[in-house]
Design an enzyme around this catalytic site. Structure first.
Site, PDB file in Angstrom:
ATOM      1  CG  ASP A   1      -5.299  -5.516   3.021  1.00 10.90           C
ATOM      2  OD1 ASP A   1      -5.970  -6.521   3.318  1.00 10.90           O
ATOM      3  OD2 ASP A   1      -5.068  -5.158   1.847  1.00 10.90           O
TER       4      ASP A   1
ATOM      5  CB  SER B   1      -0.948  -0.022   1.202  1.00  8.63           C
ATOM      6  OG  SER B   1      -1.875   1.052   1.131  1.00  8.63           O
TER       7      SER B   1
ATOM      8  CG  HIS C   1      -4.186  -0.957  -0.668  1.00  8.56           C
ATOM      9  ND1 HIS C   1      -3.980  -0.824   0.681  1.00  8.56           N
ATOM     10  CD2 HIS C   1      -4.626  -2.228  -0.842  1.00  8.56           C
ATOM     11  CE1 HIS C   1      -4.281  -1.958   1.300  1.00  8.56           C
ATOM     12  NE2 HIS C   1      -4.682  -2.821   0.389  1.00  8.56           N
TER      13      HIS C   1
END
Length: 353
Positions: free
Chosen positions: A295, A172, A199
């Site tokens: 995540d 991310s 992401h």
């Protein structure tokens, strides 16, 4: 009357020092006022070009650099690597009109090491939603690494890599730069298929895939449902779907799904890791690079329990050690390494016959 708790916390915490680099006098003034309106932030400096920024950073330390791209002389993207080196750990947010949704400049900035980007509107609109978005991005960067000091980290070398048939990578904030460093350490002849969940909004994915193909020296595509997972191929999750895999006899294919997950991310690393664990078990290698939040932690647990190996990026090289830190602190990581060493470890794994 006693101070409110959040006021006490704000006073107790050190102010985050911000450097503004923008050739517009108006933009520097307006953005400076936005920052100074937040008790936790202070404007350490505001300069008009990259040379002035480098000179400032040789004398002063800052936490965050707000960098415009289109400036006279050296543009922001060209100056970015030098600013990161001179900034000694400062995070860079590129704030520019060139960072419109899907713009190549956004992926270039993130590849070069920017922590985040934000579209700068016209001078007349440098208030309201833009100000809220800017201060939120700064706050998330300052607060994002909330796992504290890392515990002693295991070390691995390429010679210790387990055999694997798939490499699944989650990332991310800060992950695109880490990916570029990692992939440069893997020779183009490497044939083990890779899955990447990064992401990013869907509009950025075609350019992101093209960048990954250049960095990796092999085919990279935005995954489509039922796309074959095969040697020499990299598939990346679309920005609007989770990337899973499923085995059909001897073949393994990509599956795109849209269910809600605990992290709230779409795409999410968790379903990718969970499906890799089911399809490949101990023959899978999971990688978690720089990223905010947790995540990937749940999926990492599934992968670890299936006998797969996990390697995460170290804290020192991460823009935010949230995602890799969550996996490391849960005890699932066999190694905690900088991206280039992760790349060499991957390259040392046995290629499929």
């Amino acid at each position: 009357m006693p101070a409110r708790p959040h006021t006490l916390a704000a006073r107790a915490a050190p102010e985050a020092r911000i450097l503004i680099v923008d050739d517009s006098v108006v933009a520097r003034a307006v953005i400076g006022k936005m920052i100074e309106a937040e008790p936790r932030f202070t404007v350490a400096g505001a300069v008009a070009d990259a040379h002035a920024a480098l000179d400032f950073l040789q004398r002063e330390s800052v936490d965050v650099i707000l960098l415009d791209i289109e400036m006279p002389g050296v543009d922001g993207l060209t100056a970015l690597p030098d600013l990161l080196a001179c900034g000694r750990g400062a995070r860079v947010i590129v704030v520019s009109s060139s960072c419109a949704e899907g713009a190549a400049a956004t992926i270039q900035a993130l590849t070069l090491g920017a922590a985040d980007t934000l579209v700068k509107p016209g001078i007349g609109n440098l208030v309201g939603k833009f100000g809220d978005a800017l201060t939120e991005k700064i706050a998330r960067l300052i607060d994002g690494d909330d796992l504290g000091a890392s515990r002693p980290q295991p070390i691995a070398s390429a010679g210790q890599a387990e055999d694997f048939d798939i490499v699944a990578i989650g990332a991310s904030t800060g992950g695109i730069h880490a990916l570029s460093q990692m992939l440069r350490a893997i020779p183009p002849s490497f044939q083990t298929p890779m899955l990447i969940t990064q992401h990013l909004p869907a509009s950025f994915m075609p350019y992101f895939a093209a960048q990954i193909a250049v960095l990796a020296g092999r085919t990279c595509e935005v995954a489509q449902d039922h796309a074959r997972i095969k040697p020499g191929r990299i598939l990346i999750a679309p920005g609007d779907a989770h990337l899973r895999c499923a085995r059909y006899g001897e073949a393994v294919v990509a599956r795109l799904t849209h269910e809600k997950v605990a992290s709230g991310c779409l795409p999410s690393v968790d379903p990718m890791f969970a499906s890799v664990a089911e399809s490949f078990g101990a023959r899978a290698l999971g990688i978690v690079l720089s990223g905010m939040g947790r995540d990937g932690a749940q999926g990492a647990a599934r992968l670890a329990h299936a006998g797969g190996a996990l390697v995460v990026q170290d804290k020192a090289s991460s823009v935010v050690w949230g995602m890799p830190g969550a996996v490391a602190q849960a005890g699932f990581a066999q190694a905690v390494l900088p991206p280039d060493e992760i790349g060499r470890l991957i390259a040392g794994g046995k290629r499929p016959a």
